[in-house]
Write an enzyme that holds these catalytic residues in place. Structure first.
Site, PDB file in Angstrom:
ATOM      1  CG  HIS A  18      12.687   2.361   0.596  1.00 33.70           C
ATOM      2  ND1 HIS A  18      13.351   3.509   0.244  1.00 33.70           N
ATOM      3  CD2 HIS A  18      12.245   1.458   1.805  1.00 33.70           C
ATOM      4  CE1 HIS A  18      12.035   4.569   1.164  1.00 33.70           C
ATOM      5  NE2 HIS A  18      11.487   3.467   2.384  1.00 33.70           N
ATOM      6  CG  ASP A  60       8.142   3.338   1.556  1.00 39.69           C
ATOM      7  OD1 ASP A  60       7.822   2.070   1.559  1.00 39.69           O
ATOM      8  OD2 ASP A  60       8.598   3.582   2.854  1.00 39.69           O
ATOM      9  CG  ASP A  93      11.819   0.518   4.981  1.00 33.20           C
ATOM     10  OD1 ASP A  93      11.250   1.783   4.242  1.00 33.20           O
ATOM     11  OD2 ASP A  93      11.040   0.018   4.033  1.00 33.20           O
ATOM     12  CG  MET A 118       9.150   4.194   8.952  1.00 37.39           C
ATOM     13  SD  MET A 118       8.481   3.294   8.301  1.00 37.39           S
ATOM     14  CE  MET A 118      10.031   2.751   7.506  1.00 37.39           C
ATOM     15  CB  SER A 175      11.951  -1.967   0.267  1.00 38.52           C
ATOM     16  OG  SER A 175      11.634  -1.643   1.333  1.00 38.52           O
ATOM     17  CG  HIS A 221      11.532   5.539   5.464  1.00 41.52           C
ATOM     18  ND1 HIS A 221      10.328   4.629   4.785  1.00 41.52           N
ATOM     19  CD2 HIS A 221      11.286   6.730   6.093  1.00 41.52           C
ATOM     20  CE1 HIS A 221       8.889   5.459   5.386  1.00 41.52           C
ATOM     21  NE2 HIS A 221      10.006   5.945   6.391  1.00 41.52           N
ATOM     22  CG  MET A 243       4.495   6.913   5.103  1.00 39.80           C
ATOM     23  SD  MET A 243       5.433   5.445   5.403  1.00 39.80           S
ATOM     24  CE  MET A 243       5.131   3.630   4.603  1.00 39.80           C
ATOM     25  CG  MET A 273       9.982  -0.442  10.258  1.00 35.97           C
ATOM     26  SD  MET A 273       9.589  -1.519  10.426  1.00 35.97           S
ATOM     27  CE  MET A 273       9.359  -1.298   8.632  1.00 35.97           C
TER      28      MET A 273
HETATM   29  C1  DX5 Z   1       6.655   0.121   4.933  1.00 43.22           C
HETATM   30  C2  DX5 Z   1       8.034   0.679   5.026  1.00 43.22           C
HETATM   31  C3  DX5 Z   1       8.043   0.341   3.288  1.00 43.22           C
HETATM   32  C4  DX5 Z   1       7.956  -1.089   2.817  1.00 43.22           C
HETATM   33  C5  DX5 Z   1       7.387  -1.279   1.807  1.00 43.22           C
HETATM   34  O1  DX5 Z   1       6.992   0.795   6.701  1.00 43.22           O
HETATM   35  O2  DX5 Z   1       8.116   1.880   4.845  1.00 43.22           O
HETATM   36  O3  DX5 Z   1       9.352   0.848   3.081  1.00 43.22           O
HETATM   37  O4  DX5 Z   1       8.903  -2.104   2.945  1.00 43.22           O
HETATM   38  O5  DX5 Z   1       6.958  -2.588   1.194  1.00 43.22           O
HETATM   39  P1  DX5 Z   1       5.804  -3.142   0.553  1.00 43.22           P
HETATM   40  O6  DX5 Z   1       6.180  -2.975  -1.658  1.00 43.22           O
HETATM   41  O7  DX5 Z   1       5.979  -4.175   0.479  1.00 43.22           O
HETATM   42  O8  DX5 Z   1       4.472  -2.763   0.617  1.00 43.22           O
HETATM   43 ZN    ZN Z   2      10.021   2.927   3.765  1.00 46.98          ZN
END
Ligand code: DX5
Ligand code: ZN
Length: 231
Positions: free
Chosen positions: A31, A173, A33, A66, A6, A64, A135, A35
């Site tokens: 991956h 994740d 993320d 969010m 990630s 992903h 999650m 946000m």
């Molecule tokens: C959290 C994200 C994850 C995050 C995971 O909101 O969706 O993808 O990057 O990171 P680690 O492995 O550090 O928990």
């Molecule tokens: Zn994620």
């Protein structure tokens, strides 16, 4: 078994170099993320960043979202080079049109679920998705501790997949490290997002290889258990 580092845990000041590091690490997916500061209390990256990183990395881009309004983001991320786009089941009645839209853009279709949401919310969509993202922390930040209660959710979606002869991937994740990844594999996951545990290592390739070994061993234990039950 898919290992997906990630990017959230990368050194953001050296994003291009970090993406090149993942590219030659032996990982399968990257991956990403996204946000929006509303669906989760944090902001990360937008389509322009994905477009800039795309030429640096041949891996599958696992995006992903969010976000509260993914409707306005699907096309920009698809154009920027996403191979798969995942939206959250918590969006309720908007999920079906979102999944169709992702498919129509030529991307693989993912559906994510937060820890407090019960697995039953996923059931109507099982035939429409390529991947379920479970999650295993409350989303928003990297570096949190894995929520062990989520192992039963993994077992549930794996049982549905086996019983209905479906082929969606089961991705975990959040808080996935060398210990918890093996537990997730044992519970039935096959796709492992890991930020802090992988990017924290100087030798990313060795970390990816180690995680792959552990999850493969975890999955082998499941297969052995099934064979035993079948006898
Ligand atoms: C959290 C994200 C994850 C995050 C995971 O909101 O969706 O993808 O990057 O990171 P680690 O492995 O550090 O928990
Ligand atoms: Zn994620």
């Amino acid at each position: 078994m898919i290992i997906a580092p990630s990017l959230l845990a990368a050194d953001i000041g050296k994003l291009a170099a970090e993406v090149k590091r993942v590219n030659r690490s032996g990982a399968d997916w990257l991956h990403l993320d996204v946000m929006d500061g509303h669906f989760v209390p944090n902001l990360s990256l937008g389509p322009d960043v994905v477009r800039a990183l795309r030429p640096l990395c041949k891996l599958f881009f696992d995006v992903h979202l969010m976000c509260s309004k993914p409707e306005v983001l699907l096309e920009p991320f698809a154009r920027a080079g996403a191979d798969q786009i995942t939206v959250h089941v918590e969006l309720g009645s908007r999920v079906t049109p979102l999944l169709w839209k992702i498919r129509s853009l030529g991307c693989k279709v993912g559906l994510a679920i937060n820890p407090p949401t019960t697995a039953s919310h996923l059931e109507p969509f099982l035939r429409q998705v390529d991947l379920l993202l479970l999650m295993t922390v409350n989303p928003g930040f990297g570096g949190q501790s894995f929520i062990h209660e989520m192992l039963t959710k993994i077992q549930q979606v794996r049982a549905w997949r086996d019983a209905k002869r479906l082929s969606y991937r089961i991705e975990v994740d959040g808080g996935v490290n060398f210990e918890t990844a093996a537990d997730c594999a044992h519970a039935g996951a096959d796709t492992f997002v890991s930020g802090t545990a992988l990017f924290g290592r100087r030798n990313l390739a060795a970390a990816v290889q180690r995680m792959r070994r552990l999850v493969t061993a975890g999955a082998a234990r499941v297969a052995a258990r099934r064979a035993h039950v079948a006898r």
